[in-house]
Design an enzyme around this catalytic site. Structure first.
Site, PDB file in Angstrom:
ATOM      1  N   ASP A 240       0.861  -0.563   0.266  1.00 33.26           N
ATOM      2  CA  ASP A 240      -0.225  -0.333  -0.271  1.00 33.26           C
ATOM      3  C   ASP A 240       1.245   1.386  -0.068  1.00 33.26           C
ATOM      4  OD1 ASP A 240      -2.262   0.896   0.231  1.00 33.26           O
ATOM      5  OD2 ASP A 240      -3.241   0.158   1.822  1.00 33.26           O
ATOM      6  N   ALA A 241       0.607   2.386  -0.439  1.00 34.54           N
ATOM      7  CA  ALA A 241       0.923   3.974  -0.721  1.00 34.54           C
ATOM      8  C   ALA A 241       1.792   4.369   0.293  1.00 34.54           C
ATOM      9  CB  ALA A 241       0.279   4.774  -1.703  1.00 34.54           C
TER      10      ALA A 241
END
Length: 980
Positions: A240-241
């Site tokens: 995930d970012a």
């Protein structure tokens, strides 16, 4: 066929052979570069750039105009696998079409979200399908199959499931740990991912920001232990970012980024989403980890090989053979019709005392009122609307505009400072009449963020503003031209936004009463945390010195020109029937990064439906929302109540068709609607068994149960039959449309344990012995969904429905034996229209061998394998594997209960593998002991502690933990040994 100079270009070879050949041609730096989300081109080999990650939750997101389907929770409400598969195909085709227009569009799509809707206050509930793992799995399998396509070799798109694992809170989402006991892990959270992966239409998963049992998901051993064992496909794990950096920066799980990156790579992360398009930070960390010996080339090669396999499957290297290469299906007639069909099927009729359907007829007038009556709301993962239909639009079209009255119900206010009335200056060149074109598309000239428009001023000419209170004191303010007050990067307040939106919403405010005044208010801008101050150059919330402080804020008086409830009551009294449309804005009070605080409908909207009903008893309440509400008074007092998730581009048309009876509603609730906040567990309590969460375990009376939904036709269930055939449970029944219009019915099949099978030999008993069988009924689901079918039947028509259910679905995870088990016994099969509306019950007998008590004498036990607990949490045994149990608070004792512990012919003591400092107490059938643990030297510094205790036979064992103790295992000291 033409010879190919390089094997990786040869389509006659398998993807795995071609990937190996290409991998061998890449330099170390080229391989490392491929591990970032934005992998650069390798021009010398003719490879183009590649991006992992294209959002496609319910349509192509963030890449401009696209077909917008209902929110994911709305797709879950359809209970229609076939429909969702067709939506997946449409979305996949639009991804391909937009890719042909814009090479920024990626074919590796980050969808769907399969996190279970365990808690209705979770801010991202709109992204999931259901609180139930079986329904979530079925919808996810359908959507991913559509996205993937049915070609045996090439994929339309490559879906990635989000978010691994046990992720249901935005509060502290990158530092909070979900305590997940083995039964919840295996019966609930893993199940949501398992079926979609096994179905072969998933290219990978994305780990969640949170920790599970004290260990960040991005270094989870479960990726290898379970995920990659469910399939032979080379699944890609995309971070995930920003999560790789969180391992050090916010979670402090590792001391250095090189350690964190190495641990992620070894755990199975293949693609690092961090620092946006700047890949140098992450690739630098990987190189440093390699240089320090934290990883080796094989770790990098393993990840790159998986990424290459995905790129081959997407046809990148075989454009002439890729069946999806020329797809150009964007905003087709079929997609528009599919969006309408989906919106219709997502509508759930919660209550109907006969007011609906509301047939259009001569002289019938309909008042459409409410804050969402003329709204078509998008969420963070929506595309840009090509078409737009609000409830008001749909009802005007269906009933005739001349027969429809409208009142939004906003409070109309004016604000005044010591320098005069707040005024919105005219914008030179700005379009009059609002921010939408003829088709409802947004006018880019009027989007938030503009700095060329004049800011608010104070003077003699007041501007009347529409004030909407979305709950918790969160306000939006809008001009008559439809423009919301917003704040741009320069800190000035302007009327410049068509709708609230953005990662940080800049259109929300709060009015704070000024002490010592009767009607003085400060206006706080929530996006920046600055207060509004009106100076000579205009209103602003920040200047060169930073945010405007509370002490420097302008004090305003508020004058209410008209209360929204008064306007609603006026038009309600003039109409035959009233439709009140209430709900949420998906960018406010419940969204990614922000959990809800209550199930209650915001007070302003509560006042509106009450005002409408007081003026006209023929009032329908429509809740258009991303999540459930506790609306007990409305459910008791109104004749009709409906719910729909935000239904995308066709929401208004769909609602009007349902209200008019053109479509009989057949949406079903994908999650429990609780009666009040008092029914909810803590947001961070992930033990659905112990705290009785979801319809599986909830012991109270919900406002509306899981699976609930009414229609305009009556259905009869008959001839339920069951048969156990080896590893399959066969279930058949007949459903008949007994009266009313042609309509859909959603047949739901549940199972629950009824009792243990009779055994020929009585089990050996001992003190505290629990006889073998189906265990403690408190710990088993009250009922569990195992199959569903949505069918369409004409009046008088009947359909025979046959389902096959794997017998393993009747089982549970045995903490006593560390495996999935189906206990022999009698099981009830329940067929009905909801989890609470059961029409038929049949039984099935499953034979087999009862598991018996825990073999503690021979196998010991893992501390985490408890049957019950109080005030404990599960943490990580080491940073790479294993679990321990610790007190939830160092100041309070935590307790564990282990049932039916078999100490055999006798033991002389117990051994405890533990770390930390504090005490361990044990209680077994009147015997007890207490151990004081000195500080072992840290949470991962384990020592073995022994205590004498003479035990034999089968007993229930209780263990108490106090201090910073982390208990990993309990073993026995055989009777032939003496304790140390």
């Amino acid at each position: 066929m033409t010879d190919h100079p390089l094997p990786f270009r040869d389509p006659r070879l398998s993807f795995s052979r071609r990937a190996d050949d290409l991998l061998g041609r890449l330099t170390s730096d080229e391989r490392i570069a491929m591990l970032h989300q934005f992998a650069p081109a390798v021009e010398r080999l003719g490879l183009g750039p590649f991006r992992t990650g294209q959002e496609a939750l319910h349509g192509v997101a963030w890449m401009g105009p696209a077909t917008v389907f209902p929110q994911a929770v709305g797709l879950g409400a359809t209970w229609n696998d076939d429909l969702v598969r067709r939506i997946g195909e449409a979305v996949g085709n639009e991804v391909r079409a937009k890719r042909a227009q814009d090479d920024r569009v990626g074919l590796n799509v980050w969808a769907p979200t399969v996190n279970l809707l365990r808690h209705p206050l979770w801010g991202r509930g709109e992204e999931g399908y259901s609180e139930d793992p079986a329904l979530t799995s079925a919808i996810a399998v359908a959507y991913t199959r559509g996205l993937r396509g049915d070609h045996p070799r090439y994929w339309r798109t490559a879906p990635v499931l989000k978010h691994w694992l046990a992720h249901n809170n935005e509060t502290d989402r990158d530092t909070a740990s979900s305590s997940v006991r083995p039964r919840v892990l295996h019966e609930y959270d893993l199940r949501a991912f398992r079926d979609a992966v096994r179905a072969g239409a998933v290219a990978g998963v994305m780990p969640a920001y949170n920790l599970v049992n004290g260990r960040p998901n991005h270094v989870s051993p479960l990726l290898g232990q379970y995920l990659r064992r469910w399939t032979d496909q080379p699944l890609v794990v995309c971070s995930d970012a920003g999560a790789p950096s969180n391992l050090v920066d916010s979670e402090h799980y590792f001391d250095t980024h090189e350690e964190a990156t190495a641990a992620s790579l070894k755990a199975g992360v293949d693609s690092f989403t961090d620092h946006g398009t700047d890949s140098t930070v992450m690739t630098g960390r990987i190189r440093d980890a390699l240089a320090k010996g934290l990883i080796d080339e094989s770790d990098i090669d393993t990840a790159v090989r998986r990424l290459l396999a995905m790129r081959f499957a997407l046809g990148e290297f075989d454009p002439e053979l890729d069946p999806y290469a020329q797809v150009d299906d964007l905003d087709t007639e079929e997609h528009r019709a599919l969006a309408l069909e989906a919106a219709e099927q997502a509508v759930v009729l919660l209550k109907n005392d006969g007011l609906l359907p509301l047939e259009p007829k001569q002289g019938r007038t309909v008042a459409v009122v409410g804050l969402l009556a003329d709204a078509c709301k998008l969420d963070w993962y929506s595309g840009t609307l090509l078409h737009r239909s609000t409830p008001l639009d749909g009802i005007r079209a269906r009933y005739g505009a001349e027969n429809v009255l409208f009142a939004e119900g906003v409070d109309r206010v004016r604000l005044k400072s010591s320098d005069g009335w707040v005024h919105v200056p005219a914008a030179d060149g700005a379009a009059e009449g609002g921010a939408r074109g003829a088709e409802g598309a947004l006018d880019p000239a009027l989007l938030a963020g503009r700095t060329d428009l004049p800011p608010l001023t104070c003077g003699d000419e007041p501007t009347e503003l529409a004030l909407v209170d979305w709950g918790d004191g969160v306000l939006t303010l809008r001009t008559d031209e439809g423009l919301h007050l917003s704040v741009a990067d320069d800190g000035y307040v302007r009327a410049s936004a068509d709708e609230p939106g953005g990662w940080v919403v800049q259109e929300t405010f709060r009015l704070e009463a000024v002490e010592g005044t009767d009607d003085g208010y400060r206006l706080l801008h929530l996006g920046t945390g600055g207060y509004v101050s009106v100076a000579a150059d205009g209103a602003k919330v920040a200047d060169a010195g930073g945010k405007i402080s509370r002490n420097d804020a302008t004090v305003f008086e508020r004058e209410t020109v008209e209360h929204g409830a008064d306007a609603v009551a006026r038009v309600a009294a003039a109409a035959d029937t009233v439709v009140v449309v209430a709900g949420n804005d998906p960018h406010i009070n419940g969204r990614e990064t922000e959990d809800r605080t209550t199930l209650a409908l915001p007070a302003q909207q509560d006042r509106l439906w009450r005002a409408a009903h007081a003026a006209n008893p023929r009032t329908v309440l429509v809740l258009a929302s991303a999540y459930p509400y506790a609306v007990g008074d409305a459910a008791d007092g109104l004749p009709a109540l409906l719910w729909t998730a935000h239904g995308g581009q066709a929401a208004g048309t769909a609602l009007a068709r349902v209200l008019a009876g053109d479509v009989s509603p057949a949406g079903r609730l994908p999650q429990t609607w609780y009666a009040s906040d008092d029914d909810l567990p803590g947001l961070l309590d992930y033990d659905i068994i112990g705290s009785r969460q979801t319809y599986l375990y909830f012991d109270g009376t919900p406002l509306f149960p899981f699976g609930h939904g009414l229609g305009y036709a009556d259905f009869t269930y008959s001839a339920l039959r069951t048969e156990v055939d080896g590893e399959r449970l066969r279930v058949a029944l007949t459903v008949t449309n007994d009266g009313g219009p042609a309509a859909d019915e959603v047949v739901q099949l549940y199972v629950r344990a009824a009792g243990p099978a009779k055994t020929a030999e009585p089990a050996r008993e001992g003190p505290g012995r629990r006889l073998p069988g189906l265990g403690d009924p408190r710990d088993l689901p009250r009922r569990k969904l195992v199959a569903h079918r949505r069918v369409h039947l004409a009046p008088g028509a009947a359909e025979h429905i046959a389902c096959e259910v794997p017998v393993e679905e009747l089982g549970h995870w045995s903490v006593a034996h560390g495996r999935w088990t189906v206990e022999p016994g009698t099981y009830e099969i329940l067929a009905g229209a909801s989890s609470a509306d059961i029409r038929l019950i049949a039984t099935a007998v499953v034979h087999g061998e009862a598991q018996g008590p825990r073999p503690v004498a021979t196998h010991g036990l893992e501390a985490v394998d408890y049957d019950r607990q109080k005030d404990t949490e599960i943490l990580d045994r080491t940073k790479t594997e294993g679990d321990v149990v610790a007190p939830a608070s160092a100041d309070e004792e935590g307790s564990l209960v282990y049932e039916a512990c078999d100490f055999g012919e006798g033991v002389s003591g117990l051994r405890f593998l533990a770390s930390g400092e504090g005490s361990i107490t044990v209680s077994v059938s009147g015997h007890s002991l207490a151990l004081q643990l000195p500080d072992t030297g840290g949470p991962y510094a384990y020592r073995t502690f022994e205590a004498a205790l003479d035990l034999r036979g089968v007993h229930e064992m209780g263990i108490g933990l106090r201090g910073t103790v982390r208990l990993a295992r309990v073993d026995v000291v055989p009777a032939t040994e003496e304790t140390a």
